[in-house]
Motif scaffolding. Structure first.
Motif, PDB file in Angstrom:
ATOM      1  N   LEU A  92      35.728 -14.685  45.387  1.00 11.33           N
ATOM      2  CA  LEU A  92      35.604 -14.874  43.673  1.00 11.33           C
ATOM      3  C   LEU A  92      34.551 -13.947  43.371  1.00 11.33           C
ATOM      4  CD1 LEU A  92      35.644 -16.891  40.692  1.00 11.33           C
ATOM      5  CD2 LEU A  92      34.010 -17.968  42.273  1.00 11.33           C
ATOM      6  N   ASN A  93      35.078 -13.472  42.380  1.00  9.75           N
ATOM      7  CA  ASN A  93      33.817 -12.374  42.339  1.00  9.75           C
ATOM      8  C   ASN A  93      32.685 -12.631  40.703  1.00  9.75           C
ATOM      9  OD1 ASN A  93      34.782 -10.548  43.886  1.00  9.75           O
ATOM     10  ND2 ASN A  93      35.923  -9.352  42.427  1.00  9.75           N
ATOM     11  N   GLN A  94      33.534 -13.638  39.953  1.00 12.92           N
ATOM     12  CA  GLN A  94      31.926 -13.764  38.618  1.00 12.92           C
ATOM     13  C   GLN A  94      32.892 -15.138  38.284  1.00 12.92           C
ATOM     14  OE1 GLN A  94      32.458 -11.506  35.032  1.00 12.92           O
ATOM     15  NE2 GLN A  94      31.088 -10.987  35.649  1.00 12.92           N
ATOM     16  N   LEU A  95      32.241 -16.207  38.136  1.00 12.62           N
ATOM     17  CA  LEU A  95      31.892 -17.233  37.957  1.00 12.62           C
ATOM     18  C   LEU A  95      31.444 -17.632  36.000  1.00 12.62           C
ATOM     19  CD1 LEU A  95      33.105 -19.665  37.538  1.00 12.62           C
ATOM     20  CD2 LEU A  95      31.095 -20.820  38.874  1.00 12.62           C
ATOM     21  N   LEU A  96      31.953 -17.859  35.004  1.00 10.81           N
ATOM     22  CA  LEU A  96      31.059 -18.170  33.673  1.00 10.81           C
ATOM     23  C   LEU A  96      31.477 -19.737  33.486  1.00 10.81           C
ATOM     24  CD1 LEU A  96      29.936 -16.870  31.058  1.00 10.81           C
ATOM     25  CD2 LEU A  96      32.478 -16.027  30.271  1.00 10.81           C
ATOM     26  N   LEU A  97      30.779 -20.316  32.960  1.00  8.55           N
ATOM     27  CA  LEU A  97      30.148 -21.184  32.273  1.00  8.55           C
ATOM     28  C   LEU A  97      29.280 -21.635  31.224  1.00  8.55           C
ATOM     29  CD1 LEU A  97      29.073 -21.783  36.106  1.00  8.55           C
ATOM     30  CD2 LEU A  97      29.470 -23.879  35.315  1.00  8.55           C
ATOM     31  N   ARG A  98      30.045 -22.232  30.516  1.00  4.52           N
ATOM     32  CA  ARG A  98      30.100 -22.506  28.740  1.00  4.52           C
ATOM     33  C   ARG A  98      29.765 -23.809  28.329  1.00  4.52           C
ATOM     34  NH1 ARG A  98      32.386 -17.056  25.343  1.00  4.52           N
ATOM     35  NH2 ARG A  98      29.928 -15.307  26.595  1.00  4.52           N
ATOM     36  N   ASN A  99      28.412 -24.550  28.254  1.00  4.76           N
ATOM     37  CA  ASN A  99      28.654 -25.749  27.939  1.00  4.76           C
ATOM     38  C   ASN A  99      29.419 -26.961  29.079  1.00  4.76           C
ATOM     39  OD1 ASN A  99      27.551 -25.562  25.874  1.00  4.76           O
ATOM     40  ND2 ASN A  99      29.361 -25.373  23.894  1.00  4.76           N
ATOM     41  N   PHE A 100      29.011 -27.016  30.177  1.00  2.00           N
ATOM     42  CA  PHE A 100      29.803 -27.536  31.483  1.00  2.00           C
ATOM     43  C   PHE A 100      28.865 -28.298  32.066  1.00  2.00           C
ATOM     44  CE2 PHE A 100      31.821 -27.839  35.663  1.00  2.00           C
ATOM     45  CZ  PHE A 100      32.305 -28.502  34.990  1.00  2.00           C
ATOM     46  N   ARG A 101      28.703 -29.307  32.067  1.00  2.00           N
ATOM     47  CA  ARG A 101      27.633 -30.224  32.191  1.00  2.00           C
ATOM     48  C   ARG A 101      26.553 -29.617  31.842  1.00  2.00           C
ATOM     49  NH1 ARG A 101      29.191 -34.491  35.387  1.00  2.00           N
ATOM     50  NH2 ARG A 101      31.037 -34.730  36.443  1.00  2.00           N
ATOM     51  N   SER A 102      25.606 -28.953  33.232  1.00  2.00           N
ATOM     52  CA  SER A 102      23.721 -28.781  32.397  1.00  2.00           C
ATOM     53  C   SER A 102      24.019 -27.665  32.385  1.00  2.00           C
ATOM     54  CB  SER A 102      23.276 -29.430  34.028  1.00  2.00           C
ATOM     55  OG  SER A 102      23.701 -28.268  34.938  1.00  2.00           O
ATOM     56  N   TYR A 103      25.171 -26.704  32.840  1.00  2.00           N
ATOM     57  CA  TYR A 103      25.388 -25.355  31.806  1.00  2.00           C
ATOM     58  C   TYR A 103      25.390 -25.068  31.119  1.00  2.00           C
ATOM     59  CZ  TYR A 103      24.818 -24.412  37.447  1.00  2.00           C
ATOM     60  OH  TYR A 103      23.609 -24.633  38.469  1.00  2.00           O
ATOM     61  N   ALA A 104      24.263 -24.281  29.804  1.00  2.00           N
ATOM     62  CA  ALA A 104      24.812 -24.187  28.257  1.00  2.00           C
ATOM     63  C   ALA A 104      25.860 -22.559  28.607  1.00  2.00           C
ATOM     64  CB  ALA A 104      23.869 -24.309  27.908  1.00  2.00           C
ATOM     65  N   ASP A 105      25.035 -21.599  29.395  1.00  2.00           N
ATOM     66  CA  ASP A 105      25.969 -20.468  29.452  1.00  2.00           C
ATOM     67  C   ASP A 105      25.508 -19.683  30.665  1.00  2.00           C
ATOM     68  OD1 ASP A 105      26.547 -18.048  29.127  1.00  2.00           O
ATOM     69  OD2 ASP A 105      26.140 -17.790  26.627  1.00  2.00           O
ATOM     70  N   CYS A 106      26.454 -19.725  31.522  1.00  2.00           N
ATOM     71  CA  CYS A 106      25.573 -18.788  32.652  1.00  2.00           C
ATOM     72  C   CYS A 106      26.904 -18.202  33.260  1.00  2.00           C
ATOM     73  CB  CYS A 106      25.549 -20.066  33.505  1.00  2.00           C
ATOM     74  SG  CYS A 106      25.170 -20.225  35.766  1.00  2.00           S
ATOM     75  N   GLU A 107      26.190 -17.119  33.757  1.00  2.00           N
ATOM     76  CA  GLU A 107      27.233 -15.884  34.079  1.00  2.00           C
ATOM     77  C   GLU A 107      26.252 -15.779  35.613  1.00  2.00           C
ATOM     78  OE1 GLU A 107      30.155 -12.170  33.484  1.00  2.00           O
ATOM     79  OE2 GLU A 107      28.603 -12.986  31.751  1.00  2.00           O
ATOM     80  N   VAL A 108      27.802 -15.686  36.869  1.00  2.00           N
ATOM     81  CA  VAL A 108      26.938 -15.364  37.769  1.00  2.00           C
ATOM     82  C   VAL A 108      28.165 -14.841  39.038  1.00  2.00           C
ATOM     83  CG1 VAL A 108      26.209 -16.460  40.467  1.00  2.00           C
ATOM     84  CG2 VAL A 108      26.527 -18.086  38.231  1.00  2.00           C
ATOM     85  N   GLU A 109      27.215 -13.868  39.600  1.00  2.00           N
ATOM     86  CA  GLU A 109      28.384 -12.736  40.541  1.00  2.00           C
ATOM     87  C   GLU A 109      28.106 -13.088  42.098  1.00  2.00           C
ATOM     88  OE1 GLU A 109      28.162  -8.893  39.759  1.00  2.00           O
ATOM     89  OE2 GLU A 109      29.246  -8.793  37.689  1.00  2.00           O
ATOM     90  N   PHE A 110      29.304 -13.583  43.026  1.00  2.00           N
ATOM     91  CA  PHE A 110      29.092 -13.975  44.458  1.00  2.00           C
ATOM     92  C   PHE A 110      29.235 -12.500  45.246  1.00  2.00           C
ATOM     93  CE2 PHE A 110      30.579 -17.445  41.239  1.00  2.00           C
ATOM     94  CZ  PHE A 110      29.384 -18.238  41.465  1.00  2.00           C
ATOM     95  N   THR A 111      28.638 -12.805  46.305  1.00  2.00           N
ATOM     96  CA  THR A 111      29.505 -11.906  47.778  1.00  2.00           C
ATOM     97  C   THR A 111      30.745 -12.411  48.045  1.00  2.00           C
ATOM     98  OG1 THR A 111      28.743 -11.085  49.502  1.00  2.00           O
ATOM     99  CG2 THR A 111      28.325 -13.083  49.106  1.00  2.00           C
ATOM    100  N   ASP A 112      31.216 -11.873  48.956  1.00  2.00           N
ATOM    101  CA  ASP A 112      32.241 -11.261  49.436  1.00  2.00           C
ATOM    102  C   ASP A 112      32.369 -12.350  50.416  1.00  2.00           C
ATOM    103  OD1 ASP A 112      33.397  -9.494  47.538  1.00  2.00           O
ATOM    104  OD2 ASP A 112      33.894  -8.404  49.632  1.00  2.00           O
ATOM    105  N   ARG A 113      31.692 -12.854  51.175  1.00  2.00           N
ATOM    106  CA  ARG A 113      31.191 -14.031  52.788  1.00  2.00           C
ATOM    107  C   ARG A 113      30.423 -15.854  52.445  1.00  2.00           C
ATOM    108  NH1 ARG A 113      32.069 -15.712  56.346  1.00  2.00           N
ATOM    109  NH2 ARG A 113      30.631 -15.351  58.148  1.00  2.00           N
ATOM    110  N   VAL A 114      29.430 -15.291  52.593  1.00  2.00           N
ATOM    111  CA  VAL A 114      28.739 -16.917  52.238  1.00  2.00           C
ATOM    112  C   VAL A 114      27.646 -16.363  51.217  1.00  2.00           C
ATOM    113  CG1 VAL A 114      27.134 -17.980  53.418  1.00  2.00           C
ATOM    114  CG2 VAL A 114      28.696 -16.877  55.377  1.00  2.00           C
ATOM    115  N   ASN A 115      28.043 -17.556  50.126  1.00  2.00           N
ATOM    116  CA  ASN A 115      26.801 -17.469  48.898  1.00  2.00           C
ATOM    117  C   ASN A 115      26.088 -19.141  49.456  1.00  2.00           C
ATOM    118  OD1 ASN A 115      27.514 -15.887  46.974  1.00  2.00           O
ATOM    119  ND2 ASN A 115      29.703 -16.260  48.012  1.00  2.00           N
ATOM    120  N   LEU A 116      24.716 -19.115  49.128  1.00  2.00           N
ATOM    121  CA  LEU A 116      24.188 -20.117  49.352  1.00  2.00           C
ATOM    122  C   LEU A 116      23.458 -20.498  48.039  1.00  2.00           C
ATOM    123  CD1 LEU A 116      22.729 -22.834  51.580  1.00  2.00           C
ATOM    124  CD2 LEU A 116      21.217 -20.765  51.907  1.00  2.00           C
TER     125      LEU A 116
END
Length: 369
Positions: A3-27
């Motif tokens: 998963l390279n990128q995740l976008l959340l809008r109006n999902f639980r406590s997230y109004a508008d959030c976009e995150v990019e992840f690394t290929d291995r471990v995401n803490l």
């Protein structure tokens, strides 16, 4: 699979959030109730079309809003995929794969696979047979779309039969009306049980191997599938049909009295035996947690072996209630997992530098940094 990128809008406590992840471990680090688990829940929803902890889906919509939207960009081998999910208060749900609306759940499940361990996963050991059936059904559905169709047909027929049983109990229908539904339950039920038993036998090998790794070979775990009716999994087709029909017929009076069907794969279960005792009743918290982890990691290996693709691994609060030795075994296993992994924690663990390619995210009040 990553998963390279995740976008959340109006999902639980997230109004508008976009995150990019690394290929291995995401803490993912943060205090409780800040949104760590919600990130994992969003990934899980994109994979399975449901939350791991909530029903109905309207509860996932941000307070005072009328909809939510999720989007993930995924790399699988040389392919790039886009998955989107949305839900409205009206109940309208929509799923898109590479921009194309998926009209059936069977078209969606298995597009990309995840394995999710959370505190709720302990129900695999401590919970009801329904919790364990849900686990095996979702696992098989991710690798076998025909199974999901068969399961949906069976559940529809079961619901209709149960409604008819109540009508017969109140003298509003004849018992003869049960026969067509019994035919469907028999055909689909035998198919479901045979598939479950076959996959469970494969899963068992992986789970026992992972459990041995997590315990340093100091504990022996046995897994035993219990189909309903019994002995049906090893029977030839005609004999299996007779066994199933006989079970439905012999329990008919009892079923009418209760208004519920008492025979069929909706009554299946599997036992987890640790050192000759059922883990549900006699296992410690640490042992039960280890078994649940082994089931999830065994699921990962089965999906990887069957599909040729490595699922994304989601670990929520994974180290809690594991002693130092079990945590060490798990840490070692994670280092060899060769899968994109997401881990939540209330603090930045001391072992983070040892994981190599690890990116740390801080979550606070629905914001990710």
């Amino acid at each position: 699979m990553r998963l390279n990128q995740l976008l959340l809008r109006n999902f639980r406590s997230y109004a508008d959030c976009e995150v990019e992840f690394t290929d291995r471990v995401n803490l993912i680090v943060g205090e409780n109730a800040q949104g760590k688990t919600t990130l994992l829940e969003a990934i899980y929803f994109l994979s399975t079309a449901k939350s791991h902890r909530t029903y109905p889906d309207n509860e996932l919509i941000r307070h005072h809003e009328s909809w939510f939207y999720l989007k993930g960009k995924i790399a699988a081998t040389d392919d790039l995929m886009t998955v989107e999910a949305s839900n409205e208060l009206s109940g309208k749900k929509r799923f898109k794969f590479n921009g194309i609306i998926q009209k059936k759940l069977s078209q969606w499940i298995g597009q990309f696979n995840v394995v999710f361990f959370s505190p709720e996963s302990l129900t695999l050991v401590k919970g009801s047979p329904a919790d364990r059936r849900r686990f095996i059904d979702l696992l098989i559905s991710q690798i076998n779309s025909a199974y999901l169709n068969s399961l949906q047909n069976y559940q529809f027929a079961l619901k209709q039969r149960n409604e008819l049983l109540k009508q017969i109990r109140s003298k509003q229908a004849s018992p003869d009306f049960l026969d067509p539904w019994d035919d469907i339950l028999t055909a689909e039920g035998i198919s479901i049980i045979r598939t479950r038993v076959r996959i469970f036998d494969q899963l068992k090998t992986y789970v026992q191997a992972k459990h041995a790794e997590l315990t340093g070979n100091r504990e022996i775990l046995e897994l035993k599938y219990q189909p309903s009716p019994e002995k049906i999994d090893g029977a030839m087709e005609q004999e299996a049909t007779e066994l199933f029909r006989r079970g439905l017929q012999s329990s008919r009076s009892y079923d009418i009295l209760r208004g519920m069907t008492s025979v069929g794969p909706h009554r299946d279960d599997f036992k987890l035996i640790l050192e000759a005792q059922e883990a549900k009743a006699f296992g410690s918290q640490g042992q039960q947690r280890t078994i649940a982890l082994a089931l999830k990691l065994g699921e990962l290996e089965l999906i990887r072996e069957t599909t040729g693709k490595t699922p994304i691994v989601l670990l929520d609060d994974v180290f809690s209630e594991l002693d130092e030795e079990r945590s060490s075994f798990l840490f070692s296993l994670l280092g060899r997992l060769n899968a994109q992994t997401f881990i939540t924690s209330t603090r930045q663990e001391a072992w983070v530098p040892e994981l190599g390619d690890c990116r740390v995210f801080t979550v606070h009040d629905g914001q990710v940094n």
